[in-house]
Design a protein around this motif. Structure first.
Motif, PDB file in Angstrom:
ATOM      1  N   ARG A  63       0.823  -1.211   0.000  1.00 26.84           N
ATOM      2  CA  ARG A  63       0.000   0.000   0.000  1.00 26.84           C
ATOM      3  C   ARG A  63       0.859   1.265   0.000  1.00 26.84           C
ATOM      4  O   ARG A  63       0.589   2.208  -0.740  1.00 26.84           O
ATOM      5  CB  ARG A  63      -0.912  -0.014   1.214  1.00 26.84           C
ATOM      6  CG  ARG A  63      -1.895   1.107   1.247  1.00 26.84           C
ATOM      7  CD  ARG A  63      -2.860   0.912   2.381  1.00 26.84           C
ATOM      8  NE  ARG A  63      -3.875   1.932   2.383  1.00 26.84           N
ATOM      9  CZ  ARG A  63      -4.843   2.010   3.262  1.00 26.84           C
ATOM     10  NH1 ARG A  63      -4.956   1.088   4.196  1.00 26.84           N
ATOM     11  NH2 ARG A  63      -5.714   2.971   3.207  1.00 26.84           N
ATOM     12  N   TYR A  64       1.883   1.285   0.837  1.00 30.14           N
ATOM     13  CA  TYR A  64       2.719   2.474   0.964  1.00 30.14           C
ATOM     14  C   TYR A  64       4.129   2.282   0.402  1.00 30.14           C
ATOM     15  O   TYR A  64       4.935   3.204   0.470  1.00 30.14           O
ATOM     16  CB  TYR A  64       2.807   2.898   2.436  1.00 30.14           C
ATOM     17  CG  TYR A  64       1.458   3.280   2.986  1.00 30.14           C
ATOM     18  CD1 TYR A  64       0.844   4.466   2.601  1.00 30.14           C
ATOM     19  CD2 TYR A  64       0.787   2.455   3.869  1.00 30.14           C
ATOM     20  CE1 TYR A  64      -0.398   4.819   3.092  1.00 30.14           C
ATOM     21  CE2 TYR A  64      -0.456   2.798   4.371  1.00 30.14           C
ATOM     22  CZ  TYR A  64      -1.050   3.979   3.978  1.00 30.14           C
ATOM     23  OH  TYR A  64      -2.275   4.322   4.463  1.00 30.14           O
ATOM     24  N   ALA A  65       4.424   1.121  -0.137  1.00 27.46           N
ATOM     25  CA  ALA A  65       5.721   0.807  -0.742  1.00 27.46           C
ATOM     26  C   ALA A  65       6.865   1.156   0.203  1.00 27.46           C
ATOM     27  O   ALA A  65       7.795   1.866  -0.157  1.00 27.46           O
ATOM     28  CB  ALA A  65       5.876   1.510  -2.078  1.00 27.46           C
ATOM     29  N   GLU A  66       6.762   0.634   1.440  1.00 28.30           N
ATOM     30  CA  GLU A  66       7.813   0.860   2.416  1.00 28.30           C
ATOM     31  C   GLU A  66       8.088  -0.428   3.180  1.00 28.30           C
ATOM     32  O   GLU A  66       7.239  -1.305   3.258  1.00 28.30           O
ATOM     33  CB  GLU A  66       7.432   1.981   3.385  1.00 28.30           C
ATOM     34  CG  GLU A  66       6.220   1.643   4.227  1.00 28.30           C
ATOM     35  CD  GLU A  66       5.758   2.807   5.092  1.00 28.30           C
ATOM     36  OE1 GLU A  66       6.148   3.953   4.828  1.00 28.30           O
ATOM     37  OE2 GLU A  66       4.998   2.558   6.033  1.00 28.30           O
ATOM     38  N   GLN A  67       9.274  -0.504   3.746  1.00 31.25           N
ATOM     39  CA  GLN A  67       9.640  -1.667   4.541  1.00 31.25           C
ATOM     40  C   GLN A  67       8.933  -1.582   5.890  1.00 31.25           C
ATOM     41  O   GLN A  67       8.898  -0.524   6.511  1.00 31.25           O
ATOM     42  CB  GLN A  67      11.148  -1.706   4.760  1.00 31.25           C
ATOM     43  CG  GLN A  67      11.932  -1.903   3.496  1.00 31.25           C
ATOM     44  CD  GLN A  67      13.419  -1.874   3.740  1.00 31.25           C
ATOM     45  OE1 GLN A  67      13.890  -1.432   4.777  1.00 31.25           O
ATOM     46  NE2 GLN A  67      14.183  -2.344   2.763  1.00 31.25           N
ATOM     47  N   ARG A  68       8.365  -2.710   6.321  1.00 30.24           N
ATOM     48  CA  ARG A  68       7.681  -2.756   7.609  1.00 30.24           C
ATOM     49  C   ARG A  68       8.014  -4.056   8.317  1.00 30.24           C
ATOM     50  O   ARG A  68       8.211  -5.082   7.692  1.00 30.24           O
ATOM     51  CB  ARG A  68       6.165  -2.715   7.426  1.00 30.24           C
ATOM     52  CG  ARG A  68       5.656  -1.403   6.981  1.00 30.24           C
ATOM     53  CD  ARG A  68       4.198  -1.334   7.179  1.00 30.24           C
ATOM     54  NE  ARG A  68       3.777   0.018   6.801  1.00 30.24           N
ATOM     55  CZ  ARG A  68       2.553   0.417   6.801  1.00 30.24           C
ATOM     56  NH1 ARG A  68       1.602  -0.399   7.151  1.00 30.24           N
ATOM     57  NH2 ARG A  68       2.256   1.647   6.462  1.00 30.24           N
ATOM     58  N   ALA A  69       7.999  -3.975   9.628  1.00 32.22           N
ATOM     59  CA  ALA A  69       8.083  -5.177  10.459  1.00 32.22           C
ATOM     60  C   ALA A  69       6.719  -5.278  11.129  1.00 32.22           C
ATOM     61  O   ALA A  69       6.334  -4.402  11.896  1.00 32.22           O
ATOM     62  CB  ALA A  69       9.189  -5.051  11.488  1.00 32.22           C
TER      63      ALA A  69
END
Length: 103
Positions: A63-69
């Motif tokens: 959705r936000y094209a970011e790395q997440r844990a």
């Protein structure tokens, strides 16, 4: 002679009924086995994701094209999952299929 015919009909109908019950049981167990295999595959895919020290899966948010844990819930959806959002639905599907982008 009539007793023999009655016996034959009785045996035939009893064996046919037993065969039908067996077929229903076999179909039921085949379905259960298929569901168990699918569940195992999903769990294996989700557990194979790289994780941080806190046990959160390291994924790239669609959705936000970011790395997440993110922690995964019981249905292997990330904690940031939002129902009915196309990107979130696709992300959850990718996690279950084992094709999610990770970091």
């Amino acid at each position: 002679m009539p007793d023999r015919r009655q016996l034959e009909r009785f045996l035939r109908s009893t064996l046919q009924e037993a065969g039908e019950q067996f077929e229903e049981f076999r179909k039921s167990t085949d379905e259960q086995l298929g569901e168990a295999r699918d569940s195992y595959e999903v769990a294996k895919n989700a557990r194979g994701l790289p994780a941080d020290d806190a046990g959160r899966a390291k994924i790239v948010c669609r959705r936000y094209a970011e790395q997440r844990a993110a922690k995964l819930d019981a249905e292997y959806r990330p904690a940031c999952y939002e129902a009915d959002h196309p990107d979130c639905e696709g992300c959850a599907e990718d996690v279950r299929a084992g094709r999610i982008e990770t970091w």
